[in-house]
Design an enzyme around this catalytic site. Structure first.
Site, PDB file in Angstrom:
ATOM      1  N   ALA A  42      -7.752  88.790  45.709  1.00 56.84           N
ATOM      2  CA  ALA A  42      -7.080  90.025  45.288  1.00 56.84           C
ATOM      3  C   ALA A  42      -5.817  89.736  44.486  1.00 56.84           C
ATOM      4  O   ALA A  42      -5.226  90.629  43.895  1.00 56.84           O
ATOM      5  CB  ALA A  42      -6.718  90.851  46.522  1.00 56.84           C
ATOM      6  N   LEU A  68      -8.581  82.900  48.165  1.00 55.96           N
ATOM      7  CA  LEU A  68      -7.598  81.860  47.843  1.00 55.96           C
ATOM      8  C   LEU A  68      -6.520  81.736  48.922  1.00 55.96           C
ATOM      9  O   LEU A  68      -6.417  80.722  49.614  1.00 55.96           O
ATOM     10  CB  LEU A  68      -6.961  82.176  46.483  1.00 55.96           C
ATOM     11  N   ASP A  69      -5.714  82.819  49.052  1.00 51.31           N
ATOM     12  CA  ASP A  69      -4.559  82.791  49.960  1.00 51.31           C
ATOM     13  C   ASP A  69      -5.011  82.652  51.407  1.00 51.31           C
ATOM     14  O   ASP A  69      -5.716  83.522  51.915  1.00 51.31           O
ATOM     15  CB  ASP A  69      -3.755  84.096  49.812  1.00 51.31           C
ATOM     16  N   GLU A  87     -13.192  83.669  54.117  1.00 49.02           N
ATOM     17  CA  GLU A  87     -12.095  84.643  54.129  1.00 49.02           C
ATOM     18  C   GLU A  87     -11.204  84.499  55.354  1.00 49.02           C
ATOM     19  O   GLU A  87     -11.696  84.290  56.460  1.00 49.02           O
ATOM     20  CB  GLU A  87     -12.691  86.057  54.176  1.00 49.02           C
TER      21      GLU A  87
HETATM   22  C1  G6P Z   1      -4.168  88.251  48.490  1.00 49.05           C
HETATM   23  C2  G6P Z   1      -3.216  88.125  49.661  1.00 49.05           C
HETATM   24  C3  G6P Z   1      -2.401  89.379  49.849  1.00 49.05           C
HETATM   25  C4  G6P Z   1      -1.752  89.788  48.534  1.00 49.05           C
HETATM   26  C5  G6P Z   1      -2.802  90.001  47.466  1.00 49.05           C
HETATM   27  C6  G6P Z   1      -2.203  90.344  46.117  1.00 49.05           C
HETATM   28  O1  G6P Z   1      -5.240  89.034  48.873  1.00 49.05           O
HETATM   29  O2  G6P Z   1      -3.922  87.846  50.846  1.00 49.05           O
HETATM   30  O3  G6P Z   1      -1.423  89.124  50.830  1.00 49.05           O
HETATM   31  O4  G6P Z   1      -0.983  90.962  48.697  1.00 49.05           O
HETATM   32  O5  G6P Z   1      -3.559  88.809  47.323  1.00 49.05           O
HETATM   33  O6  G6P Z   1      -1.500  89.223  45.642  1.00 49.05           O
HETATM   34  P1  G6P Z   1      -0.504  89.202  44.416  1.00 49.05           P
HETATM   35  O7  G6P Z   1      -0.253  87.723  44.199  1.00 49.05           O
HETATM   36  O8  G6P Z   1      -1.224  89.819  43.263  1.00 49.05           O
HETATM   37  O9  G6P Z   1       0.692  89.970  44.806  1.00 49.05           O
HETATM   38 MG    MG Z   2      -6.637  85.466  52.126  1.00 49.92          MG
END
Ligand code: G6P
Ligand code: MG
Length: 216
Positions: free
Chosen positions: A116, A11-12, A170
């Protein structure tokens, strides 16, 4: 050439540019603790869980905190992060993401989210694309963080396809490794220098097509 049946998306930094919001919130926290970290160091936070990200950052700053203090710091960061994602609109979907997701579905390919983040549903609802995924696996459903392939293997299982029939998209080093560790194809979103293990690297989903997918 493999028979690809499903696409699994991080996602991110792949569908939406929330990587920037994570960076801003972590940077603010580090600055409050009296130090800073570089954009290159930030690359190693991508795809990494909230708790592990905090531990890495504290390590870079040479700061030691108790477990209770760490929990408070992670919550503080998340509060700032949630404030930012609550302002998100569909305009923040990255170029080409919507079009590629729709093209996959029109071609009868299955789609999954493999993130994640524990905030993924908030983000998907804010930008209005939750319905484009056949299954959603996120930080609330997995115990082993990327580069462990658990998040993607759970996605494949929920879709009823084998790992070799999946392509993962990714932007994170750990995420590309997770896909490869799971026996999947990986398309890196970012730079070839950073995402060395990916089967193909593109700068964004606007550079992706079904034709390129089928050549993997
Ligand atoms: C993604 C992002 C990370 C982040 C993780 C947890 O994998 O790339 O940078 O730390 O998610 O995200 P959250 O929203 O649960 O803190
Ligand atoms: Mg990402």
């Amino acid at each position: 050439m493999t028979d690809i049946k499903a696409c699994i998306f991080d996602l991110d930094g792949v569908i939406v540019d929330t990587a920037v919001y994570h960076y801003k919130a972590w940077k603010r926290l580090a600055n409050e603790l009296g130090f800073d970290f570089t954009e290159e160091q930030n690359e190693h936070l991508k795809g990494v869980s909230r708790v592990r990200s905090l531990q890495l950052i504290l390590g870079w700053g040479g700061v030691t905190k108790t477990e209770a203090e760490q929990e408070e710091l992670a919550t503080r960061k998340n509060t700032w992060y949630v404030e930012m994602i609550n302002q998100m609109t569909p305009a923040e979907i990255l170029p080409g993401a919507l079009e590629f997701l729709e093209a996959c579905r029109a071609d009868s390919l299955k789609t999954a989210l493999g993130s994640a983040s524990k905030n993924s549903m908030t983000i998907l609802n804010k930008v209005g694309i939750a319905q484009l995924f056949d299954t959603i696996v996120d930080g609330n459903h997995v115990s082993a963080p990327k580069p462990d392939p658990e998040v993607f293997l759970k996605g494949a299982e929920a879709l009823g396809v084998s790992p070799t029939e999946c392509v993962v998209f990714e932007d994170a080093i750990a995420g590309v490794q997770a896909a490869k560790n799971g026996g999947m194809k990986a398309v890196g979103i970012g730079s070839v220098q950073t995402l060395t293990q990916a089967d193909l690297v593109i700068s964004g989903l606007n550079e992706m097509s079904l034709a390129k997918l089928k050549e993997l």
